[in-house]
Design a protein around this motif. Structure first.
Motif, short mmCIF file in Angstrom:
data_model
loop_
_atom_site.label_atom_id
_atom_site.label_comp_id
_atom_site.label_asym_id
_atom_site.label_seq_id
_atom_site.Cartn_x
_atom_site.Cartn_y
_atom_site.Cartn_z
N ASP A 1 0.81 -1.22 0.00
CA ASP A 1 0.00 0.00 0.00
C ASP A 1 0.84 1.27 0.00
O ASP A 1 0.30 2.37 0.10
CB ASP A 1 -0.96 -0.01 1.19
N VAL A 2 2.16 1.15 -0.15
CA VAL A 2 3.05 2.31 -0.16
C VAL A 2 3.23 2.78 -1.60
O VAL A 2 3.58 2.00 -2.47
CB VAL A 2 4.42 1.95 0.46
N THR A 3 2.97 4.07 -1.82
CA THR A 3 3.18 4.64 -3.16
C THR A 3 3.96 5.94 -3.04
O THR A 3 3.75 6.72 -2.10
CB THR A 3 1.84 4.93 -3.87
N SER B 1 3.62 8.36 -4.99
CA SER B 1 2.71 9.47 -5.27
C SER B 1 2.11 10.04 -3.98
O SER B 1 1.83 11.23 -3.89
CB SER B 1 1.61 9.04 -6.24
N GLU B 2 1.95 9.18 -2.99
CA GLU B 2 1.45 9.64 -1.69
C GLU B 2 2.44 10.61 -1.06
O GLU B 2 2.05 11.63 -0.48
CB GLU B 2 1.21 8.44 -0.78
N LEU B 3 3.72 10.31 -1.21
CA LEU B 3 4.75 11.19 -0.65
C LEU B 3 4.81 12.50 -1.42
O LEU B 3 4.91 13.57 -0.82
CB LEU B 3 6.11 10.49 -0.68
N ALA C 1 2.43 13.90 -2.97
CA ALA C 1 1.20 14.66 -2.74
C ALA C 1 1.21 15.41 -1.41
O ALA C 1 0.42 16.34 -1.22
CB ALA C 1 -0.01 13.72 -2.79
N ALA C 2 2.09 15.01 -0.50
CA ALA C 2 2.19 15.72 0.78
C ALA C 2 2.60 17.16 0.50
O ALA C 2 3.50 17.42 -0.31
CB ALA C 2 3.20 15.03 1.69
N GLN D 1 4.62 16.78 6.67
CA GLN D 1 3.73 15.69 6.24
C GLN D 1 4.53 14.55 5.62
O GLN D 1 4.24 13.38 5.87
CB GLN D 1 2.70 16.20 5.23
N GLN D 2 5.53 14.88 4.81
CA GLN D 2 6.37 13.85 4.22
C GLN D 2 7.11 13.07 5.31
O GLN D 2 7.18 11.84 5.25
CB GLN D 2 7.39 14.47 3.26
N LEU E 1 4.89 10.69 7.09
CA LEU E 1 4.61 9.56 6.21
C LEU E 1 5.79 8.58 6.17
O LEU E 1 5.60 7.36 6.24
CB LEU E 1 4.28 10.06 4.81
N TRP F 1 5.63 4.77 7.33
CA TRP F 1 6.09 3.66 6.49
C TRP F 1 7.15 2.84 7.20
O TRP F 1 7.22 1.63 7.05
CB TRP F 1 6.64 4.17 5.17
#
Length: 138
Positions: free
Chosen positions: A9-11, A13-15, A17-18, A23-24, A27, A31
C-alpha cells in the motif's frame, strides 16, 4: 527465503502529494513502522558499511525477480528503505537497470531536509541494493 515486509500500500505518489516536509516526514516514519524486526538478518555480512546507525539489508533472487528485506532500529531509516524497496521488490534486473533509481529518489527532494548522516546512510543503502541486484559493481 527472505521474508520481505508487506509494502503493497506504499506509493511514491502519496509522498509527492504531501504539501510540506512535516507531512512527508510523518509519512516516512509511518512507512518505517511497516518494517518488522528481523533479528535473523542482523549478521555482519548483511550490515551496510558507512551508515551512522546499524542497518541490515538482504537480497534474494527468485527466477528473474529480486526481493529485499531491511532492518534497523530507526523508524526514519526504515521509512527511507521502504521508499527504495517499493521500487525494487519484484522487479527484474532489466527493470532495475532501466530505471534511474537515484534520480527518481532525488526528485522527491528529501536530501534538502534530511541530515547529512541520514542522506549518507540512505545513499549507502541504495548503493548496496543495486550491488546486490547486480546493477552496480561491488
Amino acid at each position: 527465503m527472505i521474508n520481505p515486509d508487506d509494502l503493497g500500500d506504499v506509493t511514491l505518489s502519496e509522498l509527492t502529494a504531501a504539501t510540506n516536509w512535516q507531512q512527508q516526514y510523518r509519512l516516512i516514519i509511518q512507512w518505517g513502522k511497516k518494517v518488522q524486526p528481523k533479528p535473523d538478518i542482523r549478521i555482519p555480512g548483511n550490515l551496510i558499511k558507512g551508515c551512522e546507525l546499524p542497518v541490515w539489508l538482504v537480497h534474494e533472487q527468485e527466477g528473474e525477480q529480486h526481493y529485499f528485506a531491511f532492518d534497523s532500529d530507526s523508524s526514519v531509516m526504515n521509512g527511507l528503505a521502504v521508499l527504495l524497496l517499493v521500487q525494487l521488490n519484484g522487479k527484474t534486473s532489466v527493470q532495475i537497470a532501466a530505471g534511474d533509481l537515484a534520480q527518481s529518489l532525488r526528485s522527491l527532494g528529501l536530501e534538502k531536509h534530511l541530515t547529512p548522516s541520514r542522506n549518507n546512510g540512505f545513499n549507502r543503502i541504495i548503493e548496496r541494493a543495486l550491488v546486490l541486484a547486480g546493477d552496480q559493481p561491488a
